[in-house]
Design a protein around this motif. Sequence first.
Motif, short mmCIF file in Angstrom:
data_model
loop_
_atom_site.label_atom_id
_atom_site.label_comp_id
_atom_site.label_asym_id
_atom_site.label_seq_id
_atom_site.Cartn_x
_atom_site.Cartn_y
_atom_site.Cartn_z
N GLY A 334 0.81 -1.41 0.01
CA GLY A 334 -0.05 -0.07 -0.08
C GLY A 334 0.80 1.33 -0.06
N ASN A 335 2.30 1.16 -0.16
CA ASN A 335 2.91 2.44 -0.16
C ASN A 335 2.79 3.29 -1.50
N THR A 336 2.70 4.36 -1.13
CA THR A 336 2.78 5.48 -2.38
C THR A 336 3.75 6.14 -2.26
N ILE A 337 4.00 7.15 -3.29
CA ILE A 337 5.04 8.33 -3.28
C ILE A 337 4.23 9.41 -4.13
N LYS A 338 4.54 10.61 -3.95
CA LYS A 338 4.32 11.78 -4.68
C LYS A 338 4.82 11.88 -6.01
#
Length: 390
Positions: A334-338
Amino acid sequence: MLSRKGIIPEEYVLTRLAEDPAEPRYRTRERRARFVSKKGNCNVAHKNIREQGRFLQDVFTTLVDLKWPHTLLIFTMSFLCSWLLFAMVWWLIAFAHGDLAPGEGTNVPCVTSIHSFSSAFLFSIEVQVTIGFGGRMVTEECPLAILILIVQNIVGLMINAIMLGCIFMKTAQAHRRAETLIFSKHAVITLRHGRLCFMLRVGDLRKSMIISATIHMQVVRKTTSPEGEVVPLHQVDIPMENGVGGNSIFLVAPLIIYHVIDSNSPLYDLAPSDLHHHQDLEIIVILEGVVETTGITTQARTSYLADEILWGQRFVPIVAEEDGRYSVDYSKFGNTIKVPTPLCTARQLDEDRSLLDALTLASSRGPLRKRSVAVAKAKPKFSISPDSLS
């Protein structure tokens, strides 16, 4: 409160910090009630059902839908009641034939070795469970006893079939398999191929596959028709894209499912500010397929509220090739980056494509500038003296 009662002295009581009674107090807006929970349970309470008899028309489904304590109670009571009922019948037969009268052993009894209700109860268990200890048996003296023996065997087989089938269906229910079908905690909205897209990630923790897996998505919101009719749960289907085309997916590794926000999408006028203000919006995702090992159709569900949608972010890659095969790191599921994303609606982006061009130009200049600065810092400085030239 304790200082008012005299339990704690007044000088030891701490008041609230930075509290100005003159400032107005704002109440936070209550969070919208979910239609579908994150685990897939429908948040609907059925009340004032008058026709309760309809549930008895489908007894088997009603038994399967019951909770485990109720199911086990019915399972136990069905056998106990049938044993007690037929024990009473066997005792009445022995009583009517005179087998219970003491001192009269000349007549052939209908059932041997029945002298009380306890012995009749034991014989009822032996008949229905087909134990057959050999101490008690039916004789040819009473045709009624033979008929009761046949009836009890048939009733026992029916109870076994219904109860065991109910237990099997409860242990093999489809939602058990759905526990290993996972969705990302948050959904994201970002650019893909120059269009704003709503994205989420779905995965399967088991090695056994889900055959003919399909995924659907619905937007649920409260709307009002032009005639003034209020629809509290207005459901709108929106298409999902998975890179292959259509709603079918090959769920071997986690996939990013996305929906292109175009003019036909109900999210066409959704802006980033709407997500921060907790807009009355809920997006329901439904994954359905056939379990490979059992052949039972299963369904996994989840939902995303407005504050669970992240604008301007994308999921990090979690599939890598190691030692000749692909490995999945579920710790980053579930990790996200901008990422650079225009802070406007999809409608505004379609009407003014210069917003996308400016964003692309800004994002392309940033890495180049950093790279040029890094090269300048790493470039060595040489000094040439006149002696070296000579």
